[in-house]
Write a protein that holds these residues in place. Structure first.
Motif, short mmCIF file in Angstrom:
data_model
loop_
_atom_site.label_atom_id
_atom_site.label_comp_id
_atom_site.label_asym_id
_atom_site.label_seq_id
_atom_site.Cartn_x
_atom_site.Cartn_y
_atom_site.Cartn_z
N ASP A 1 85.75 1.51 23.85
CA ASP A 1 87.20 1.40 23.95
C ASP A 1 87.66 1.17 25.39
OD1 ASP A 1 87.27 1.85 21.25
OD2 ASP A 1 88.45 3.69 21.35
N HIS A 2 87.06 1.91 26.34
CA HIS A 2 87.53 1.79 27.73
C HIS A 2 87.30 0.40 28.31
CE1 HIS A 2 83.26 2.88 28.58
NE2 HIS A 2 83.44 2.13 29.65
N GLN A 3 86.36 -0.37 27.74
CA GLN A 3 86.14 -1.74 28.22
C GLN A 3 87.25 -2.67 27.74
OE1 GLN A 3 82.07 -1.87 26.42
NE2 GLN A 3 81.57 -2.86 28.35
N LEU A 4 87.84 -2.34 26.59
CA LEU A 4 88.83 -3.22 25.98
C LEU A 4 90.26 -2.89 26.38
CD1 LEU A 4 87.23 -3.18 22.42
CD2 LEU A 4 87.04 -5.00 24.13
N MET A 5 90.49 -1.66 26.79
CA MET A 5 91.85 -1.26 27.17
C MET A 5 92.35 -2.10 28.34
SD MET A 5 93.01 1.11 25.21
CE MET A 5 94.28 1.93 26.15
#
Length: 198
Positions: free
Chosen positions: A98-102
Motif C-alpha cells: 500500500d505505501h508504494q501506491l499511496m
C-alpha cells in the motif's frame, strides 16, 4: 515503516483464540508464530503470536498471555501492525505494498491527469484506489489489470484505461440511454480479482 496486517475479530472457543481479518498478502510472513506486532490502540499490545491455524477458511491466532475467552474478546477490533522496511518489495513484480501506491498520480494513457491515490480499500472481491481529483471530489478505481494498465513507481504514477462511466457517471447514463433507445442493454462484465496491494 508500520503497516496494518490484520484486524482481530471474534473470540473462538475458550482458550484465547481469535479470528482475524487478514490485510496482507503475506500472512505466513507477517502473522506467523513468534511474530511481535504493535497494536492500535497502543494499549492493547504489543502482542506476540503463539499459534496460528486456518479453520473453515479463516485464520485463527492465539497470543502469548491470552489464555481465555475473556482475554480474547477484549482484543476484538484491535489492529495488528508490523514493522516493514520501506525498501522491501514483494516477491511478485506485479504486486505492491500500500505505501508504494499511496500518493501516486493517476493519469490516462495520453497523460491526462485524473488525480492522486489517497487511500486503498481492500474489499473481498478486489482492491480499490480511492483517488482525489483536482476539484477535491473522489473517484473509486478498481485495481484490476483491465483498468490499471501500468504502475510506474519511478515516475510515481498509475496509468488507467477506465471503462465508460467510471470517471463520469453522467457519461454512463448517456450511454445507457442510447442502448435502451436501440433496444439493447449490456451489463458490464465482472472484473477478475487481481491481488496487487498489500
Amino acid at each position: 515503516m508500520q503497516l496494518v496486517v490484520a484486524r482481530i475479530g471474534r473470540a473462538h472457543g475458550v482458550r484465547g483464540e481469535v479470528t482475524v481479518e487478514v490485510r496482507t498478502d503475506e500472512p505466513e510472513l507477517r502473522l506467523g508464530p513468534g511474530a511481535v506486532l504493535a497494536t492500535d490502540p497502543v494499549t492493547a499490545g504489543p502482542l506476540t503470536i503463539a499459534t496460528g491455524r486456518v479453520h473453515s477458511g479463516r485464520l485463527m491466532l492465539r497470543f502469548e498471555g491470552v489464555a481465555d475467552r475473556g482475554g480474547a474478546e477484549a482484543l476484538r477490533n484491535v489492529l495488528l501492525i508490523a514493522e516493514v522496511d520501506p525498501e522491501e518489495l514483494p516477491d511478485d513484480p506485479d504486486e505492491y505494498y500500500d505505501h508504494q501506491l499511496m500518493d501516486l498520480d493517476v493519469v490516462l494513457a495520453d497523460g491526462t491527469e485524473i488525480g492522486r491515490i489517497t487511500e486503498i480499500s481492500h474489499l473481498p472481491s478486489q482492491d480499490l484506489f480511492i483517488v482525489e481529483r483536482p476539484d477535491g471530489s473522489e473517484v473509486m478505481i478498481p485495481f484490476v489489470g483491465e483498468i490499471v494498465t501500468k504502475i510506474d513507481l519511478e515516475e510515481q504514477r498509475a496509468v488507467v484505461e477506465p471503462p465508460a462511466g467510471l470517471l463520469d457517471p453522467a457519461e454512463a447514463e448517456t450511454a445507457a440511454a442510447g442502448d435502451e433507445a436501440h433496444g439493447e442493454r449490456t451489463a458490464a462484465p465482472e472484473p477478475d480479482r487481481e491481488d496487487g496491494a498489500r
